[in-house]
Scaffold this active site. Structure first.
Site, PDB file in Angstrom:
ATOM      1  N   TYR A  66       0.880  -1.134   0.105  1.00 12.28           N
ATOM      2  CA  TYR A  66      -0.114  -0.043  -0.065  1.00 12.28           C
ATOM      3  C   TYR A  66       1.043   1.052  -0.050  1.00 12.28           C
ATOM      4  CZ  TYR A  66       0.787   0.977   4.941  1.00 12.28           C
ATOM      5  OH  TYR A  66       1.216   1.295   6.000  1.00 12.28           O
ATOM      6  N   ARG A 108       7.657   4.600  -4.631  1.00  6.32           N
ATOM      7  CA  ARG A 108       7.864   3.736  -3.673  1.00  6.32           C
ATOM      8  C   ARG A 108       6.645   2.770  -3.896  1.00  6.32           C
ATOM      9  NH1 ARG A 108       7.582   5.626   2.469  1.00  6.32           N
ATOM     10  NH2 ARG A 108       5.521   5.909   1.939  1.00  6.32           N
ATOM     11  N   ARG A 159      -7.757 -20.309  -1.639  1.00 12.70           N
ATOM     12  CA  ARG A 159      -6.444 -20.246  -0.727  1.00 12.70           C
ATOM     13  C   ARG A 159      -5.452 -21.430  -0.909  1.00 12.70           C
ATOM     14  NH1 ARG A 159      -3.982 -21.480   3.728  1.00 12.70           N
ATOM     15  NH2 ARG A 159      -3.398 -19.573   5.356  1.00 12.70           N
ATOM     16  N   HIS A 214      -0.583 -21.356  -0.591  1.00  9.60           N
ATOM     17  CA  HIS A 214       0.342 -20.266  -0.376  1.00  9.60           C
ATOM     18  C   HIS A 214       0.934 -19.940  -1.902  1.00  9.60           C
ATOM     19  CE1 HIS A 214       0.027 -21.047   3.671  1.00  9.60           C
ATOM     20  NE2 HIS A 214       0.930 -20.354   4.025  1.00  9.60           N
ATOM     21  N   LYS A 260       6.393  -1.600   1.967  1.00  8.64           N
ATOM     22  CA  LYS A 260       5.306  -1.045   2.576  1.00  8.64           C
ATOM     23  C   LYS A 260       4.059  -1.967   2.267  1.00  8.64           C
ATOM     24  CE  LYS A 260       2.896   3.456   3.352  1.00  8.64           C
ATOM     25  NZ  LYS A 260       3.181   3.405   4.609  1.00  8.64           N
ATOM     26  N   GLU A 268      12.809   2.151  13.861  1.00 13.16           N
ATOM     27  CA  GLU A 268      11.820   3.337  13.356  1.00 13.16           C
ATOM     28  C   GLU A 268      10.457   3.099  14.288  1.00 13.16           C
ATOM     29  OE1 GLU A 268      10.179   2.192   9.390  1.00 13.16           O
ATOM     30  OE2 GLU A 268      10.177   0.252   9.852  1.00 13.16           O
ATOM     31  N   LEU A 303      11.319   1.292   6.763  1.00  8.68           N
ATOM     32  CA  LEU A 303      10.669   1.761   5.681  1.00  8.68           C
ATOM     33  C   LEU A 303      11.258   2.961   5.488  1.00  8.68           C
ATOM     34  CD1 LEU A 303       8.344   1.272   3.458  1.00  8.68           C
ATOM     35  CD2 LEU A 303       6.901   3.214   4.908  1.00  8.68           C
TER      36      LEU A 303
HETATM   37  C1  PLP Z   1       6.799   1.549   9.387  1.00  4.47           C
HETATM   38  C2  PLP Z   1       6.904   2.901   8.878  1.00  4.47           C
HETATM   39  N1  PLP Z   1       7.851   3.679   8.757  1.00  4.47           N
HETATM   40  C3  PLP Z   1       8.127   4.852   8.345  1.00  4.47           C
HETATM   41  C4  PLP Z   1       6.958   5.608   8.043  1.00  4.47           C
HETATM   42  C5  PLP Z   1       6.916   7.008   7.553  1.00  4.47           C
HETATM   43  O1  PLP Z   1       6.915   7.050   5.960  1.00  4.47           O
HETATM   44  P1  PLP Z   1       6.346   8.132   5.268  1.00  4.47           P
HETATM   45  O2  PLP Z   1       7.108   9.255   5.563  1.00  4.47           O
HETATM   46  O3  PLP Z   1       6.493   7.996   3.689  1.00  4.47           O
HETATM   47  O4  PLP Z   1       4.981   8.433   5.480  1.00  4.47           O
HETATM   48  C6  PLP Z   1       5.799   4.822   7.948  1.00  4.47           C
HETATM   49  C7  PLP Z   1       4.535   5.584   7.373  1.00  4.47           C
HETATM   50  O5  PLP Z   1       3.301   5.001   7.439  1.00  4.47           O
HETATM   51  C8  PLP Z   1       5.601   3.593   8.312  1.00  4.47           C
HETATM   52  O6  PLP Z   1       4.360   2.811   8.381  1.00  4.47           O
END
Ligand code: PLP
Length: 285
Positions: A32, A51, A100, A102, A147, A179, A203
């Site tokens: 997403y 991204r 379903r 895998h 993501k 993070e 991320l």
């Molecule tokens: C795990 C994670 N890290 C970092 C971020 C920050 O990313 P962005 O600045 O692109 O929103 C997000 C945003 O949802 C996230 O889910």
């Protein structure tokens, strides 16, 4: 009436039906993206759509209408009459609908593509006063750079933090802060910014990247190095950042007060610089 995008069509949300055999539902086999609309323009749409395309590529998903991505983001704003308001656009691709199993569907099926726009304003109180965040071991997988909607390992620690009154949870892997559950984190020490390097443990946040470039353009030194948890007491400032909240000062991490317990001066300066940069991207100015 809320209008959403589903598999090539814009339709009222209550008519958007997704199969229970969808792999996003069954496996979290899905990626997403979230971009922010600033009442007239998207901030760094190429960063977000780039991204999203990368997330699809890394998970071997193919969408034949991928070239329409930017157009769909714009149309979601338009069809929901959002215009001059602030909003987010959420966009998701799943591997599609199949009994379903895998293994990937063979022959491949079309991905399920879903998007919506929602009015959203920044939490100005948090941005102004700062927040407390909670630190906990990182229970997530090894591809945090993708993501994905498979977010249970983010959701459970976040809920634990939330229940204790914290605004965010930040993860620790091998003794280093990675993070947040839905944000990246920066620290300030001796007027330099520290943030985790781009790799599989985080991320690559679009806000993080823009903060780094704005900081460097303004002669603020940025070190892309992870901060060890035992160094947290020596940090002068900290902040978290993401698309929906921009920069939010962190004044306490678990029971450790950061600096004097107030948002730091470099954090404040970066809040202003980032906002100015976002506004400078308005094509109508
Ligand atoms: C795990 C994670 N890290 C970092 C971020 C920050 O990313 P962005 O600045 O692109 O929103 C997000 C945003 O949802 C996230 O889910």
């Amino acid at each position: 009436m809320e209008v959403v995008y589903l598999n090539g069509q814009f339709l009222p949300k209550d008519q958007a039906l997704i199969s229970p055999d969808d792999r996003g539902f069954l496996f979290g086999d899905s990626v997403y993206e979230v971009a922010r609309w600033y009442g007239g323009y998207f901030f760094d749409l190429p960063g977000h759509t780039g991204r999203f395309r990368r997330s699809m590529k890394e998970t071997n998903m193919v969408w034949e209408d991928e070239a329409k991505l930017e157009e769909i983001f714009e149309e979601l704003i338009e069809r929901n009459g959002i215009g001059a308001d602030c909003a987010i656009v959420y966009f998701q691709a799943t591997r599609g609908v199949a009994p379903r199993n895998h293994a990937f569907p063979d022959p491949p099926v079309k991905p399920t593509i879903y998007g919506f726009a929602r009015r959203h304003n920044i939490n100005t109180l948090a941005a102004e006063r700062g927040v407390a965040i909670w630190l906990t071991p990182d229970p997530r997988w090894n591809r945090c750079d993708i993501k994905t909607t498979a977010l249970i390992a983010n959701v459970l620690p976040y809920q634990e933090a939330h229940d204790q009154g914290f605004a965010e949870v930040c993860f620790v892997r091998n003794g280093f802060v990675t993070e947040g559950a839905h944000s990246n984190i920066f620290f300030v020490r001796n007027e330099a910014l520290y943030t985790h390097p781009e790799n599989n443990d985080i991320l690559s946040g679009i806000t993080r990247k823009n903060i780094i470039s704005v900081a460097r353009a303004n002669d603020v030194s940025v070190v892309e190095e992870a901060v060890a948890t035992d160094m947290i007491p020596y940090m002068n400032e900290a902040f978290i950042c993401n698309t929906t909240g921009e920069i939010v000062p962190v004044t306490r991490i678990s029971d450790q007060v950061i600096g004097d317990g107030n948002p730091g001066h470099l954090t404040r300066k970066l809040q202003v610089l980032l906002r100015e940069f976002i506004q400078s991207c308005d094509p109508h100015r």
